[in-house]
Design a protein around this motif. Structure first.
Motif, PDB file in Angstrom:
ATOM      1  N   GLY A 155       3.483  47.778  18.837  1.00  0.00           N
ATOM      2  CA  GLY A 155       4.637  48.467  19.525  1.00  0.00           C
ATOM      3  C   GLY A 155       5.364  49.344  20.698  1.00  0.00           C
ATOM      4  O   GLY A 155       4.325  48.070  21.890  1.00  0.00           O
ATOM      5  N   ARG A 156       5.350  49.871  20.992  1.00  0.00           N
ATOM      6  CA  ARG A 156       5.430  50.245  22.653  1.00  0.00           C
ATOM      7  C   ARG A 156       3.612  50.936  22.453  1.00  0.00           C
ATOM      8  O   ARG A 156       2.921  51.231  21.779  1.00  0.00           O
ATOM      9  N   VAL A 157       3.434  50.593  24.196  1.00  0.00           N
ATOM     10  CA  VAL A 157       1.897  50.649  24.512  1.00  0.00           C
ATOM     11  C   VAL A 157       2.257  51.847  25.929  1.00  0.00           C
ATOM     12  O   VAL A 157       2.626  51.660  26.398  1.00  0.00           O
ATOM     13  N   VAL A 158       0.874  52.770  25.613  1.00  0.00           N
ATOM     14  CA  VAL A 158       1.351  53.826  27.188  1.00  0.00           C
ATOM     15  C   VAL A 158      -0.379  53.341  27.185  1.00  0.00           C
ATOM     16  O   VAL A 158      -1.181  53.726  26.251  1.00  0.00           O
ATOM     17  N   ASN A 159      -0.192  53.139  28.396  1.00  0.00           N
ATOM     18  CA  ASN A 159      -1.504  53.399  29.062  1.00  0.00           C
ATOM     19  C   ASN A 159      -2.401  54.784  29.908  1.00  0.00           C
ATOM     20  O   ASN A 159      -1.703  55.578  30.874  1.00  0.00           O
ATOM     21  N   LYS A 160      -3.197  55.425  29.153  1.00  0.00           N
ATOM     22  CA  LYS A 160      -3.131  56.409  30.340  1.00  0.00           C
ATOM     23  C   LYS A 160      -5.233  55.628  30.727  1.00  0.00           C
ATOM     24  O   LYS A 160      -5.583  54.967  31.155  1.00  0.00           O
ATOM     25  N   ARG A 161      -5.320  56.978  31.224  1.00  0.00           N
ATOM     26  CA  ARG A 161      -6.582  57.059  31.621  1.00  0.00           C
ATOM     27  C   ARG A 161      -8.338  56.290  30.924  1.00  0.00           C
ATOM     28  O   ARG A 161      -8.843  55.029  31.320  1.00  0.00           O
ATOM     29  N   HIS A 162      -8.763  56.930  29.663  1.00  0.00           N
ATOM     30  CA  HIS A 162      -9.118  56.472  29.477  1.00  0.00           C
ATOM     31  C   HIS A 162      -8.932  55.862  27.789  1.00  0.00           C
ATOM     32  O   HIS A 162     -10.109  55.136  27.259  1.00  0.00           O
ATOM     33  N   THR A 163      -7.648  55.673  27.675  1.00  0.00           N
ATOM     34  CA  THR A 163      -6.970  55.147  26.775  1.00  0.00           C
ATOM     35  C   THR A 163      -5.812  54.386  26.295  1.00  0.00           C
ATOM     36  O   THR A 163      -4.905  54.557  27.216  1.00  0.00           O
ATOM     37  N   ILE A 181     -12.399  68.694  15.198  1.00  0.00           N
ATOM     38  CA  ILE A 181     -11.482  69.356  16.631  1.00  0.00           C
ATOM     39  C   ILE A 181     -10.255  69.474  16.773  1.00  0.00           C
ATOM     40  O   ILE A 181      -9.233  68.856  15.843  1.00  0.00           O
ATOM     41  N   ILE A 182     -10.207  70.431  17.256  1.00  0.00           N
ATOM     42  CA  ILE A 182      -8.909  71.409  17.645  1.00  0.00           C
ATOM     43  C   ILE A 182      -8.714  71.888  18.531  1.00  0.00           C
ATOM     44  O   ILE A 182      -9.746  72.420  19.447  1.00  0.00           O
ATOM     45  N   VAL A 183      -7.708  70.938  19.628  1.00  0.00           N
ATOM     46  CA  VAL A 183      -7.795  71.028  20.501  1.00  0.00           C
ATOM     47  C   VAL A 183      -5.971  72.854  21.039  1.00  0.00           C
ATOM     48  O   VAL A 183      -5.657  71.858  20.652  1.00  0.00           O
ATOM     49  N   THR A 184      -6.128  72.852  21.437  1.00  0.00           N
ATOM     50  CA  THR A 184      -5.245  74.038  21.963  1.00  0.00           C
ATOM     51  C   THR A 184      -3.691  74.382  23.747  1.00  0.00           C
ATOM     52  O   THR A 184      -4.439  75.742  23.398  1.00  0.00           O
ATOM     53  N   VAL A 185      -4.346  73.193  24.045  1.00  0.00           N
ATOM     54  CA  VAL A 185      -4.039  72.742  25.006  1.00  0.00           C
ATOM     55  C   VAL A 185      -3.651  71.602  25.608  1.00  0.00           C
ATOM     56  O   VAL A 185      -3.769  70.975  24.956  1.00  0.00           O
ATOM     57  N   ASP A 186      -1.915  71.460  25.908  1.00  0.00           N
ATOM     58  CA  ASP A 186      -0.987  70.353  26.201  1.00  0.00           C
ATOM     59  C   ASP A 186      -2.485  68.701  27.057  1.00  0.00           C
ATOM     60  O   ASP A 186      -3.407  69.175  27.922  1.00  0.00           O
ATOM     61  N   SER A 187      -2.527  68.161  26.165  1.00  0.00           N
ATOM     62  CA  SER A 187      -3.867  67.211  26.739  1.00  0.00           C
ATOM     63  C   SER A 187      -2.454  66.045  26.650  1.00  0.00           C
ATOM     64  O   SER A 187      -2.253  64.891  26.148  1.00  0.00           O
ATOM     65  N   TRP A 188      -2.633  65.225  28.026  1.00  0.00           N
ATOM     66  CA  TRP A 188      -2.269  64.289  28.369  1.00  0.00           C
ATOM     67  C   TRP A 188      -3.455  62.811  27.287  1.00  0.00           C
ATOM     68  O   TRP A 188      -2.892  61.393  27.449  1.00  0.00           O
ATOM     69  N   ASP A 189      -3.772  62.993  27.392  1.00  0.00           N
ATOM     70  CA  ASP A 189      -5.194  61.784  27.084  1.00  0.00           C
ATOM     71  C   ASP A 189      -6.425  62.427  26.069  1.00  0.00           C
ATOM     72  O   ASP A 189      -6.445  63.461  25.919  1.00  0.00           O
ATOM     73  N   ILE A 190      -6.695  61.193  25.972  1.00  0.00           N
ATOM     74  CA  ILE A 190      -7.982  62.061  24.721  1.00  0.00           C
ATOM     75  C   ILE A 190      -9.721  61.236  25.455  1.00  0.00           C
ATOM     76  O   ILE A 190      -9.685  60.209  25.401  1.00  0.00           O
ATOM     77  N   PRO A 191     -10.006  62.239  25.768  1.00  0.00           N
ATOM     78  CA  PRO A 191     -10.930  61.792  26.265  1.00  0.00           C
ATOM     79  C   PRO A 191     -12.442  61.605  26.099  1.00  0.00           C
ATOM     80  O   PRO A 191     -12.470  62.183  24.116  1.00  0.00           O
ATOM     81  N   PRO A 192     -13.217  60.388  26.001  1.00  0.00           N
ATOM     82  CA  PRO A 192     -14.462  59.665  25.192  1.00  0.00           C
ATOM     83  C   PRO A 192     -15.244  60.683  24.638  1.00  0.00           C
ATOM     84  O   PRO A 192     -15.632  60.774  22.971  1.00  0.00           O
TER      85      PRO A 192
END
Ligand SMILES: C[S@@+](CC[C@H](N)C(=O)[O-])C[C@H]1O[C@@H](n2cnc3c(N)ncnc32)[C@H](O)[C@@H]1O
Length: 408
Positions: free
Chosen positions: A393-401, A165-176
């Motif tokens: 390490g550094r933890v960053v909480n997102k909506r799905h991940t 899978i290749i995403v070619t748009v800026d993605s803040w999260d990785i949806p399920p």
């Protein structure tokens, strides 16, 4: 197209690829032979009708569409970035590939890479983009690419699983959906925005998580639809100087504006670099170690007026502490020939000296402990993963991940 212009296009295409190879070699990066061959073959200009041939083969990302505020929402990706992402994808003949964010050019290259036994599906949230991509793909001889209008957030379940899978748009999260639709040993390459910085990251699935392999600097148009997540802007001076900050931050804009009016404090780090060296790894380190990391942007006029003098006016790493802020200064030459430069910090505000010194110390630690190392490791866990299951390490909480960033 006449045979003359076809050979002009081929020559320009070869020049474009030669430039990509040179710039990757300067960064100690290779390009797979398969990717090089398809880039020399696929007619990029066929996906940019109306553009002069030389512009179609320049190292730019031609704008295809803007929103009502003039923000670019669709472009044909710059060839250098596309090359890097295709290299990261490591496609094999027969693969089934999903592209999120269409245009046609990249889908055509994917089609070449997967060969007759493979399959390419490309989706875009914008019907206009899909219509244009379909027309260009058919004209260029790639009518068998499946182009569909859909929000990338849901992927394309009916055609899954995908080996790549290749995403070619800026993605803040990785949806399920992306993880669910990825084959067991599949790979996801995505321009992932973490801590305010976007890197094209190649992820593979390992048990319960995605783990990063390579990553490269990149820039993409913002995600629309369910996964959209804008950034906040804190203006320090009208429209000339501003900070691009994560939405979670609530910086005191008034105090920061007042700080910019105060004389600056300087701190030089003793860390040097050769002219032209990329500093993307240093930026990532700063973002990892500082919670109140952000990006300073300034116009040429603001720099000319002496308001700020950042290392790169488009995006310079900055730190905020209360009503004070610091940013990486324009490097100063340390030799007469101006081939080597020292990194420093400029800071403003009541705590300017403290923030500047802390920033400079981060630069020294990065130089000493990480500059020659393997870089950061990103791991992406489901949002309900408990703390004690996460990599340290550094933890960053997102909506799905939940994302961890560690520096092995
Ligand atoms: C940089 S362009 C893609 C370039 C393309 N891959 C090429 O071959 O040059 C990004 C595209 O992502 C699309 N996009 C934005 N948000 C999306 C979403 N949620 N789902 C699918 N596509 C999206 C935009 O409409 C835009 O056309």
């Amino acid at each position: 197209m006449t045979s003359d212009s076809a050979s002009d296009a081929a020559a320009l295409r070869n020049q474009m690829v030669d430039t990509i190879l040179e710039s990757r070699a300067a960064l100690n990066r290779s390009l797979s032979g398969h990717v090089e061959a398809v880039m020399r073959k696929v007619p990029r200009h066929a996906f940019l009708p109306g553009l002069a041939l030389k512009d179609a083969y320049a190292q730019d990302a031609p704008v295809m569409k803007r929103d009502d505020d003039g923000v670019v929402i669709s472009s044909v990706t710059a060839p250098k970035i596309m090359a890097g992402m295709l290299h990261q994808l490591d496609i094999e003949p027969g693969h089934r590939v999903l592209e999120i964010g269409s245009g046609g050019y990249n889908a055509a290259m994917l089609r070449e890479l997967v060969g007759p036994d493979g399959e390419v599906t490309t989706i875009d949230i914008d019907q206009d983009v899909i219509n244009r991509a379909r027309t260009c793909l058919a004209t260029a001889g790639y009518a068998d690419v499946r182009a569909l209008c859909a929000d990338g957030e849901v992927g394309a379940k009916e055609y899954a699983p995908f080996d790549r899978i290749i995403v070619t748009v800026d993605s803040w999260d990785i949806p399920p959906a992306w993880v669910e639709q990825l084959a067991e040993d599949g790979r996801l390459v995505v321009p992932f925005r973490v801590l305010g910085l976007t890197r094209s990251i190649a992820f593979e699935r390992t048990r319960d998580r995605l783990v990063s392999g390579s990553y490269e600097l990149c820039g993409f148009v913002p995600m629309q639809g369910a996964g959209a997540r804008g950034l906040k802007v804190v203006r320090l001076q009208e429209k000339d100087v501003y900070l691009r900050v994560d939405r979670k931050h609530d910086f005191d804009a008034e105090s920061l504006r007042a700080a910019l009016k105060q004389p600056r404090v300087e701190a030089w780090s003793g860390v040097t670099a050769r002219r032209g060296e990329l500093m993307d790894e240093q930026d990532l380190w700063l973002a990892t170690v500082e919670d109140e990391f952000c990006i300073l942007k300034a116009t040429q006029e603001a720099i000319a007026q002496g308001l700020v003098h950042p290392s790169w006016r488009v995006a310079t790493p900055a730190l905020v502490q209360g009503g004070s802020f610091a940013y990486r200064a324009f490097p100063r030459a340390v030799d007469e020939k101006q081939t080597t430069f020292e990194f420093g910090v400029y800071a403003h505000g009541p705590d300017a000296e403290e923030v500047a010194n802390r920033f400079a110390e981060h630069l020294r630690v990065w130089d000493r402990d990480h500059r020659q190392g393997p870089g950061a490791r990103f791991e992406v866990y489901p949002a309900d993963t408990p703390d004690d299951h996460l990599t340290q390490g550094r933890v960053v909480n997102k909506r799905h991940t939940r994302v961890t960033i560690s520096w092995p």
